[in-house]
Design an enzyme around this catalytic site. Structure first.
Site, PDB file in Angstrom:
ATOM      1  N   GLY A 129       0.806  -1.218   0.000  1.00 50.23           N
ATOM      2  CA  GLY A 129       0.000   0.000   0.000  1.00 50.23           C
ATOM      3  C   GLY A 129       0.838   1.266   0.000  1.00 50.23           C
ATOM      4  O   GLY A 129       1.685   1.454   0.873  1.00 50.23           O
TER       5      GLY A 129
ATOM      6  N   GLY B 143      -0.220   4.346   0.506  1.00 48.71           N
ATOM      7  CA  GLY B 143      -0.964   5.441   1.134  1.00 48.71           C
ATOM      8  C   GLY B 143      -0.056   6.206   2.080  1.00 48.71           C
ATOM      9  O   GLY B 143       1.168   6.069   2.020  1.00 48.71           O
TER      10      GLY B 143
ATOM     11  N   VAL C  50      -2.201  -7.328  -4.265  1.00 48.62           N
ATOM     12  CA  VAL C  50      -1.950  -8.434  -3.349  1.00 48.62           C
ATOM     13  C   VAL C  50      -3.142  -9.374  -3.400  1.00 48.62           C
ATOM     14  O   VAL C  50      -4.292  -8.936  -3.276  1.00 48.62           O
ATOM     15  CB  VAL C  50      -1.791  -7.905  -1.914  1.00 48.62           C
TER      16      VAL C  50
ATOM     17  N   GLU D 237     -18.211  17.621   3.681  1.00 49.18           N
ATOM     18  CA  GLU D 237     -17.479  18.313   2.626  1.00 49.18           C
ATOM     19  C   GLU D 237     -18.173  18.155   1.269  1.00 49.18           C
ATOM     20  O   GLU D 237     -18.298  19.111   0.508  1.00 49.18           O
ATOM     21  CB  GLU D 237     -16.033  17.812   2.584  1.00 49.18           C
TER      22      GLU D 237
ATOM     23  N   ASP E 126      -5.123   3.028   8.365  1.00 46.39           N
ATOM     24  CA  ASP E 126      -6.536   2.723   8.607  1.00 46.39           C
ATOM     25  C   ASP E 126      -6.832   1.240   8.767  1.00 46.39           C
ATOM     26  O   ASP E 126      -7.846   0.870   9.359  1.00 46.39           O
ATOM     27  CB  ASP E 126      -7.398   3.261   7.448  1.00 46.39           C
TER      28      ASP E 126
END
Lengths: 420, 420
Positions: free
Chosen positions: B10, B12, B78, B170, B299
C-alpha cells in the site's frame, strides 16, 4: 415576428466562434454537442503524454455562454440531418426544426477504409482517447518493469506513432522525452532511456505542408531526441501489437494512429456532395449547395476559398469560417424582405501561419513566407497556444505546468486512472 | 550478510512515510500498490465536486522514491498473505518472500453488510470513484435541462449524501455550492439553485467526533448553504434512485455513500484477530500478535495506543504509524544478534487536532482542546492541506485553483469524461 432559430452542431472552434459572433443578433441559437466541454485540440497530445490534466485543456461549453442569453446549449448527439425539411434529429431529445443550420461537427480518426486497425492503433481526438493513450503507455512501462523475457520487455517499451503530421511529430517528441528524461530514474529493472519510439510516415518527409527545410530540421531534431523516423514507409497492416511496413515488422505495445481523419458518417446521408474523406463540399459563402440556409464550417467542410486555395483543417481556419458564417447569417437576418437572400460575402482564408512543436524548446513555424525553427519557434508556439486557450484559469494552470516541466523535466499528470 | 527484505503493501500515507523513514536503512524495500500513484485522500471530495483535476491530488509513487535506491516500486495487487511462511502472493508477479512485512492497505467503502447498496450509492475512495461521481452529478443537470416531466426533473436535481462525517459534510457543502453558485447561469430551462441536497446521518448530530458546538455550527452553516440536514435518520434501504429513511423516501439521481469503511477482505484470511470492520488488531508496537516481523499501519490497523485510546483513522495517525513501524524495524535490524528482537518502543498517537471544511470560507477545527470555526478554521484547513499535499507542482496547482474558485466562484474541472 418570431426570431429565427439557428441550430449549431458541434462546440468546436468553428461552432463556438460562430455563436460568440452572434452575441447581439436577434436569433435563438441552439448549440448541440455530445460533450459538455469545448476541447482545445492542439494540446490534446499533452494530455496523452502526461504533461497536462484533462480539465486543463477543456472548458465547459455552458460556461462560455452563461452570459450570452441567445445561446441554449444542449448536450446530445446528432443522429441525422434532414436538409430538405430543415430538421435535425437528435438521439435523446427528438428533433429540432431550424431556420439556419451550421454544421461544425469536426472530423474523427480515419483509417482509409481499414477500420479494423482502430482496435490496435487508437487515434487521438477526444479527452477519453488521450487518457486511454496515457494509461496505456504508462502501464506498458509498469509491465516492462515486471517482465522477465527480454524480447517481451523490449516490445513493451516500444511505441509506434503512425503519421508524420503535427500530431504525430508532437506525440513522438513527447514520448521520447518521457522515456529519456521524465521516467529515467523511476524504475529499477528497466532502463527507460532504451525505449524505442518510431515515427512512420508514408510520404517522403515529415510535415509535408511545411517547407522542406523545416521538415529536415524536424527529422534531425526528433532523431536527436531518440526517435527513429521512417519516411516513405506506408503501413501495410496493423494487428495486435504489430505494425507491418513493407518488409519490416515492428512489435510494439503502443501503437498510435495519427495518420488521417475523416468526416463523421452522417455527412454521407445528407444527399449532398462530399469529398473522399466525407467532408461537405461548400460554396464560396460556406453554405451547402442547394441549401442556402445550411452551412458547414471547420474541419467538416471542404472549401475552396476566394483565392482558389483549399482551406486547411486547422484551428485558425475553423475560427475564421465560424465567424464568416455568422456574418453571412446576420446579414441575411438583417436584410429587409425575408425569403430572398442578399448577395453573400465569399469566404477568404487568412493564413496567419502554422506551427508544430517537437519537444522541449524546439518547434517549427511558418508565417507570411518566413520560416522559424528551434527555440524561437518554440516560444512563438508557447505564446500563441496560451493566448488562444479558452479560460483564464486554464491559461494560468497550463503556464505553470509548462514552467514546471521546463525547469524540472517533470510531467505532473503521470497518473494511471480508469483501469476499470 | 544479505540485506533484510521488507515488503510494504500500500502506497498510502502510512506506506509512503514508512519507506521515507528508512531512507538510510540497509534493507531492500519492495512497495506494492495496485495504483501507480499516491493519492491525497483528504482532497478527493474536491475532484468529485469538480473543483480539482485528478492529477492535482495524486503523485506517482515511483517519482516519490526515484532517488531512494533501497525502494523498489511494484504496481500490482496483493491476492493473499501467508504470515506463517512469510510470503505475499500477488496477482501478476507470483510471490514474494519477506523478512519484514508492513500492511498499509487502507480501507474501502463499507456498507455494513448491505453490499447490494454499492450499485446505487457509490463511495468515494479512489480517483476513479471521484471522476465517476463528478460525471454522474454533472450529467444529471444535463438530463434535467432536457426533462419535460416536473417530477423527473426534480429527481434529477436531487442528491443524497449518506454519512455526516467529514467526507459527507465536505461533499454536501461542495454540491450545494455547485448548484447555487457555480452552475447558476449556465442553464436555460432549469434553475440549478432549486436543486435539493440532503445530508443524512444516523447519529443525533453531524461530525460526532468533534465537540457538539462545532457540530451545531456545521449543521447551521450547511443549512444556510441550502443543504437539508437530517440527523437521527438511519438509512433503511437503498435502491435505484431511491433512499428510504424510516417513514420518508427520497427520490434522487445522485446518491453517495460516505457512511462507512471496512478493511479489504484479505484481512479475514490472515488467521489473526480483526475487529468487526475487518481491521487487524495490533500490539502496542504495531506488530501483529504472534508475528513480530509483520506490522499493520494506517486505517487497516485497529490500535489501542500507549495512552489507552483507540487511534483514529486519519491521515496524521497513518503517517505517525508508518514512521513508528519504520523505527521499530530499523532498531531490530541494527540490533546485534539477529533472531531475537530488542524491546520495542510502543506507539503513542500524538493528536495534533482535526478539521473539516464545509464550504467556501467555512470550516471547523479542533486542536489541543481549542475549537475553531468559520473563516479562521477555513484558513487553517487550507494552509495545512496545501502544506501536506505531495509535490511542489501539486501545491501550486491546487493553490491557484482555490484562489480562482474563491474569487470567481468557479470550479474549473466541470468536465464530463469517460462516458464510454
Amino acid at each position: 415576428m418570431a426570431k429565427p432559430h439557428i441550430v449549431v452542431l458541434g462546440g468546436g472552434f468553428a461552432g463556438i466562434e460562430f455563436c460568440k459572433e452572434l452575441e447581439d443578433c436577434p436569433a435563438d441559437i441552439t448549440l448541440i454537442d455530445r460533450q459538455n466541454h469545448h476541447l482545445f485540440q492542439p494540446l490534446l497530445y499533452q494530455v496523452a503524454s502526461a504533461g497536462l490534466a484533462a480539465p486543463e485543456i477543456a472548458h465547459p461549453i455552458r460556461s462560455i455562454f452563461s452570459k450570452q442569453q441567445n445561446v441554449d446549449v444542449l448536450m446530445d448527439e446528432v443522429s441525422s440531418i434532414d436538409l430538405d425539411n430543415k430538421t435535425v434529429h437528435i438521439k435523446e431529445g427528438g428533433s429540432l426544426a431550424y431556420d439556419y443550420l451550421v454544421i461544425g461537427l469536426g472530423v474523427k480518426t480515419g483509417y482509409f477504409g481499414n477500420d479494423q486497425w482502430a482496435k490496435y492503433a487508437p487515434g487521438l481526438k477526444s479527452l477519453d482517447d488521450a487518457t486511454k493513450i496515457r494509461r496505456h503507455i504508462l502501464f506498458a512501462f509498469e509491465k516492462a518493469e515486471k517482465a522477465t523475457d527480454t524480447r517481451e520487455r523490449d516490445r513493451l517499451m516500444t511505441s509506434v506513432v503512425i503519421g508524420g503530421g503535427p500530431t504525430g511529430v508532437e506525440l513522438a517528441g513527447a514520448f521520447a522525452e518521457i522515456a529519456r528524461h521524465v521516467l529515467k530514474s523511476d524504475f529499477r529493472n528497466i532502463d527507460t532511456s532504451t525505449a524505442k519510439i518510431y515515427l512512420v510516415e508514408a510520404a517522403p518527409r515529415l510535415l509535408t505542408m511545411y517547407d522542406e527545410k523545416l521538415s529536415n530540421y524536424t527529422e534531425k531534431k526528433l532523431t536527436s531526441l531518440g526517435v527513429t523516423v521512417k519516411v516513405n514507409a506506408p503501413v501495410q497492416s496493423i494487428s495486435e501489437g504489430k505494425v507491418e511496413l513493407g518488409d519490416e515488422v515492428i512489435e510494439a505495445e503502443n501503437i498510435i494512429w495519427a495518420a488521417g481523419v475523416e468526416a463523421p458518417a452522417l455527412t454521407r446521408c445528407l444527399g449532398v456532395e462530399t469529398d473522399p474523406g466525407g467532408r461537405i463540399i461548400v460554396d464560396g459563402d460556406l453554405s451547402i449547395p442547394g441549401h442556402p440556409e445550411a452551412f458547414a464550417v471547420g474541419d467538416i467542410a471542404h472549401c475552396i476559398d476566394q483565392s482558389g486555395k483549399r482551406v486547411p483543417g486547422l484551428c485558425p481556419a475553423a475560427i475564421q469560417m465560424g465567424k464568416h458564417a455568422a456574418k453571412v447569417i446576420e446579414a441575411d437576418i438583417n436584410h429587409p424582405g425575408s425569403g430572398n437572400y442578399p448577395v453573400r460575402k465569399q469566404f477568404r482564408y487568412f493564413d496567419k501561419g502554422s506551427m508544430a512543436t517537437i519537444g522541449r524548446s524546439a518547434a517549427v513555424a511558418e508565417s507570411a513566407g518566413m520560416k522559424f525553427d528551434g527555440f524561437i519557434a518554440w516560444l512563438m508556439w508557447l505564446f500563441i497556444h496560451l493566448l488562444f486557450l479558452v479560460g483564464f484559469r486554464n491559461k494560468i494552470a497550463v503556464l505553470i505546468q509548462w514552467f514546471y516541466a521546463y525547469v524540472r523535466y517533470r510531467r505532473g499528470a503521470r497518473i494511471i486512472t480508469g483501469m476499470g
